[in-house]
Design a protein around this motif. Structure first.
Motif, PDB file in Angstrom:
ATOM      1  N   ILE A  12       0.840  -1.208   0.000  1.00  8.12           N
ATOM      2  CA  ILE A  12       0.000   0.000   0.000  1.00  8.12           C
ATOM      3  C   ILE A  12       0.870   1.252   0.000  1.00  8.12           C
ATOM      4  N   ILE A  13       1.878   1.294   0.834  1.00 12.32           N
ATOM      5  CA  ILE A  13       2.739   2.480   0.917  1.00 12.32           C
ATOM      6  C   ILE A  13       3.477   2.703  -0.399  1.00 12.32           C
ATOM      7  N   ASP A  14       3.922   1.623  -1.048  1.00 11.86           N
ATOM      8  CA  ASP A  14       4.590   1.755  -2.346  1.00 11.86           C
ATOM      9  C   ASP A  14       3.658   2.360  -3.388  1.00 11.86           C
ATOM     10  N   ASP A  15       2.410   1.890  -3.417  1.00  9.54           N
ATOM     11  CA  ASP A  15       1.476   2.361  -4.449  1.00  9.54           C
ATOM     12  C   ASP A  15       0.849   3.710  -4.126  1.00  9.54           C
ATOM     13  N   LEU A  16       1.030   4.201  -2.902  1.00 11.54           N
ATOM     14  CA  LEU A  16       0.511   5.534  -2.561  1.00 11.54           C
ATOM     15  C   LEU A  16       1.396   6.644  -3.100  1.00 11.54           C
ATOM     16  N   ALA A  17       2.551   6.295  -3.619  1.00  9.73           N
ATOM     17  CA  ALA A  17       3.417   7.308  -4.220  1.00  9.73           C
ATOM     18  C   ALA A  17       2.675   7.990  -5.367  1.00  9.73           C
ATOM     19  N   GLY A  18       2.679   9.293  -5.364  1.00 10.68           N
ATOM     20  CA  GLY A  18       1.934  10.046  -6.380  1.00 10.68           C
ATOM     21  C   GLY A  18       0.613  10.570  -5.883  1.00 10.68           C
ATOM     22  N   HIS A  19       0.104  10.019  -4.786  1.00  8.02           N
ATOM     23  CA  HIS A  19      -1.091  10.545  -4.139  1.00  8.02           C
ATOM     24  C   HIS A  19      -0.677  11.599  -3.111  1.00  8.02           C
ATOM     25  N   ALA A  20      -1.468  12.642  -3.009  1.00  8.01           N
ATOM     26  CA  ALA A  20      -1.130  13.699  -2.048  1.00  8.01           C
ATOM     27  C   ALA A  20      -2.370  14.234  -1.344  1.00  8.01           C
ATOM     28  N   PRO A  21      -3.135  13.370  -0.679  1.00  5.71           N
ATOM     29  CA  PRO A  21      -4.305  13.856   0.051  1.00  5.71           C
ATOM     30  C   PRO A  21      -3.883  14.521   1.362  1.00  5.71           C
ATOM     31  N   VAL A  22      -4.725  15.387   1.868  1.00  8.69           N
ATOM     32  CA  VAL A  22      -4.474  15.971   3.184  1.00  8.69           C
ATOM     33  C   VAL A  22      -4.908  14.991   4.263  1.00  8.69           C
ATOM     34  N   THR A  23      -6.050  14.316   4.019  1.00  7.29           N
ATOM     35  CA  THR A  23      -6.596  13.374   4.995  1.00  7.29           C
ATOM     36  C   THR A  23      -6.882  12.033   4.332  1.00  7.29           C
ATOM     37  N   PHE A  24      -6.920  10.983   5.140  1.00  8.83           N
ATOM     38  CA  PHE A  24      -7.219   9.654   4.624  1.00  8.83           C
ATOM     39  C   PHE A  24      -7.843   8.820   5.742  1.00  8.83           C
ATOM     40  N   ARG A  25      -8.373   7.675   5.342  1.00  2.60           N
ATOM     41  CA  ARG A  25      -8.810   6.665   6.299  1.00  2.60           C
ATOM     42  C   ARG A  25      -8.585   5.294   5.697  1.00  2.60           C
ATOM     43  N   VAL A  26      -8.544   4.272   6.536  1.00  2.00           N
ATOM     44  CA  VAL A  26      -8.423   2.889   6.086  1.00  2.00           C
ATOM     45  C   VAL A  26      -9.726   2.170   6.411  1.00  2.00           C
ATOM     46  N   ASN A  27     -10.242   1.469   5.432  1.00  5.93           N
ATOM     47  CA  ASN A  27     -11.482   0.698   5.611  1.00  5.93           C
ATOM     48  C   ASN A  27     -11.167  -0.772   5.329  1.00  5.93           C
ATOM     49  N   ALA A  28     -11.189  -1.609   6.351  1.00  2.00           N
ATOM     50  CA  ALA A  28     -10.827  -3.020   6.196  1.00  2.00           C
ATOM     51  C   ALA A  28     -12.051  -3.914   6.326  1.00  2.00           C
ATOM     52  N   LYS A  29     -12.098  -4.961   5.503  1.00  4.20           N
ATOM     53  CA  LYS A  29     -13.137  -5.986   5.593  1.00  4.20           C
ATOM     54  C   LYS A  29     -12.453  -7.343   5.677  1.00  4.20           C
ATOM     55  N   ARG A  30     -12.812  -8.110   6.704  1.00  6.74           N
ATOM     56  CA  ARG A  30     -12.162  -9.385   6.951  1.00  6.74           C
ATOM     57  C   ARG A  30     -13.081 -10.518   6.522  1.00  6.74           C
ATOM     58  N   GLY A  31     -12.887 -11.008   5.283  1.00  7.97           N
ATOM     59  CA  GLY A  31     -13.674 -12.140   4.820  1.00  7.97           C
ATOM     60  C   GLY A  31     -13.246 -13.433   5.487  1.00  7.97           C
ATOM     61  N   ASP A  32     -11.958 -13.516   5.863  1.00  2.29           N
ATOM     62  CA  ASP A  32     -11.435 -14.695   6.547  1.00  2.29           C
ATOM     63  C   ASP A  32     -11.402 -14.418   8.055  1.00  2.29           C
ATOM     64  N   LYS A  33     -12.354 -14.968   8.797  1.00  2.01           N
ATOM     65  CA  LYS A  33     -12.456 -14.692  10.233  1.00  2.01           C
ATOM     66  C   LYS A  33     -11.363 -15.377  11.042  1.00  2.01           C
ATOM     67  N   THR A  34     -10.551 -16.240  10.415  1.00  2.85           N
ATOM     68  CA  THR A  34      -9.446 -16.863  11.132  1.00  2.85           C
ATOM     69  C   THR A  34      -8.201 -15.983  11.125  1.00  2.85           C
ATOM     70  N   PHE A  35      -8.220 -14.917  10.361  1.00  6.55           N
ATOM     71  CA  PHE A  35      -7.072 -14.007  10.367  1.00  6.55           C
ATOM     72  C   PHE A  35      -6.909 -13.452  11.784  1.00  6.55           C
ATOM     73  N   PRO A  36      -5.688 -13.419  12.319  1.00  4.27           N
ATOM     74  CA  PRO A  36      -5.495 -13.101  13.745  1.00  4.27           C
ATOM     75  C   PRO A  36      -5.860 -11.683  14.157  1.00  4.27           C
ATOM     76  N   MET A  37      -6.021 -10.768  13.220  1.00  2.66           N
ATOM     77  CA  MET A  37      -6.375  -9.390  13.563  1.00  2.66           C
ATOM     78  C   MET A  37      -7.805  -9.105  13.133  1.00  2.66           C
ATOM     79  N   THR A  38      -8.542  -8.357  13.940  1.00  2.00           N
ATOM     80  CA  THR A  38      -9.894  -7.937  13.556  1.00  2.00           C
ATOM     81  C   THR A  38      -9.803  -6.800  12.537  1.00  2.00           C
ATOM     82  N   SER A  39     -10.941  -6.485  11.918  1.00  7.55           N
ATOM     83  CA  SER A  39     -10.954  -5.392  10.936  1.00  7.55           C
ATOM     84  C   SER A  39     -10.507  -4.062  11.548  1.00  7.55           C
ATOM     85  N   PRO A  40     -11.015  -3.659  12.737  1.00  4.67           N
ATOM     86  CA  PRO A  40     -10.533  -2.403  13.336  1.00  4.67           C
ATOM     87  C   PRO A  40      -9.041  -2.426  13.631  1.00  4.67           C
ATOM     88  N   GLN A  41      -8.518  -3.577  14.040  1.00  7.68           N
ATOM     89  CA  GLN A  41      -7.087  -3.667  14.300  1.00  7.68           C
ATOM     90  C   GLN A  41      -6.266  -3.496  13.018  1.00  7.68           C
TER      91      GLN A  41
END
Length: 393
Positions: free
Chosen positions: A91-120
């Motif tokens: 993600i950080i590599d592909d953000l090169a060239g973007h210059a927003p002032v603000t951002f947010r991350v929106n995660a969706k966990r289709g695999d519930k066995t992944f050790p981190m929750t979506s908010p994490q």
């Protein structure tokens, strides 16, 4: 980023029929992109992935996908291993060239066995982006949204989403026949049925050689444009001028328009039966013209037992114009032509026709012979999109 992730919405509610709808959507996307450098189109968990080839231009792919019914939204995406470090670095590599002032991350966990929750995941990826760029996090209306989708064996990330055409995949709801006048209304009516998953066969009534071929050329252009949405379209051009002349010679002037329309429906019904279509579609709107009063619509509809769908019936003209502009048919529809409605039009048409009186007037006409003559004189035109892809695709 060499993938495009498509999300659907209404399809997700289809229960046990969902695989059929998803399969149809995948096939339609393949057909829409068939002449572009696309390596694969495949269904994943709750989404569809388009795998781009090396020479595929996302702008062209995006424009095509905007015409595919069934797609709620889509975005250019990167595919990475299901690992938080790999996701963050990509993600950080592909953000090169973007210059927003603000951002947010929106995660969706289709695999519930992944050790981190979506908010994490959101907090972890967000912290890495802040550290790398210095951008500020803003959860409400940020300049840029970074989407992260975690599946059972891979992850995708994208920046923002493009709204899709919505509706249902073309072809899942059966076939209908739409009476296409060449005006503003009927192309919008046809488009609305396409959006509900119907395969729409177009029928145009013309008065050549009494009038010029302008209306035929115009509806062919409309049909070609609408084919971008359903990819295969049949247009039937029905000669109507001679039938109008017979009606003029036998029917009182005020009833001509109603009887014209009843005869059109009978002809369209024959075409529908011959092509296994289940309903007729018109662009009629209550009160818009003399033939579209409630009394006249009722009498006209009684000419056929086939269901008549009127998707514009309660809209006003400005709403229809705006939709025609949005889907791209308006500029074609306003091209001057000589429509069959202009031929032998009475000065004072009946606005409150009575069925008994209309049927008495029709009894003087050889209706069955007139319908047969129209069917035999019909010209058929076929349209495909993309044009370079054969009918077997």
């Amino acid at each position: 980023m060499n993938s495009v992730i498509l999300h659907y919405q209404e399809i997700a509610l289809k229960g046990r029929n969902r695989p059929y709808f998803i399969g149809k959507l995948v096939r339609n996307v393949r057909r829409q992109l068939a002449d572009l450098d696309v390596k694969d189109v495949r269904a994943l968990m709750g989404r569809v992935e388009v795998v781009l080839g090396a020479t595929a231009r996302y702008e062209e792919v995006s424009e095509r996908l905007g015409h595919v019914f069934g797609v709620a939204n889509y975005s250019k995406a990167g595919r990475v291993p299901l690992d938080i470090d790999a996701i963050g670095m990509a993600i950080i590599d592909d953000l090169a060239g973007h210059a927003p002032v603000t951002f947010r991350v929106n995660a969706k966990r289709g695999d519930k066995t992944f050790p981190m929750t979506s908010p994490q995941v959101e907090r972890e990826i967000g912290a890495r982006i802040v550290e790398a760029t210095g951008w500020k996090v803003r959860l409400d209306r940020p300049d840029l949204t970074v989407n992260v989708e975690l599946l059972h064996d891979q992850a995708f990330y994208s920046f923002g989403k493009t709204p899709g055409a919505g509706g249902l995949p073309s072809g899942v709801s059966g076939r209908v026949v739409c009476l296409l006048s060449g005006g503003i209304d009927s192309p919008v009516a046809a488009w609305r049925l396409m959006k509900r998953g119907c395969s729409v066969l177009l029928v145009h009534f013309h008065s050549y050689p009494f009038l010029s071929k302008a209306s035929q050329e115009k509806v062919a252009e409309i049909a070609e444009h609408l084919t971008r949405y359903q990819m295969r379209t049949t247009l039937r051009l029905v000669p109507f001028g001679e039938l109008q002349r017979q009606i003029v010679l036998s029917v009182p002037s005020p009833l001509r328009v109603v009887i014209y329309r009843r005869l059109m429906l009978r002809i369209a019904e024959r075409i529908a039966h011959d092509n296994r279509a289940r309903a007729l579609v018109t662009g009629e709107v209550i009160g818009q013209v003399a033939s579209q009063t409630l009394d006249n619509l009722s009498v006209i509809a009684s000419a056929t037992p086939m269901p008549i769908l009127r998707p514009l019936i309660g809209t006003d003209k400005e709403e229809i114009v705006q939709e025609a502009q949005r889907i791209g048919t308006y500029e074609i529809s306003i091209i001057p032509d000589q429509d069959c409605c202009q031929l032998f039009t009475p000065r004072n048409p009946e606005t409150h026709a009575r069925r008994r009186i209309v049927e008495e007037a029709e009894s003087k006409l050889p209706i069955d012979d007139m319908v047969q003559a129209a069917i035999e004189g019909t010209e058929v035109q076929e349209f495909r999109f993309p044009k370079s892809v054969g009918s077997g695709q």
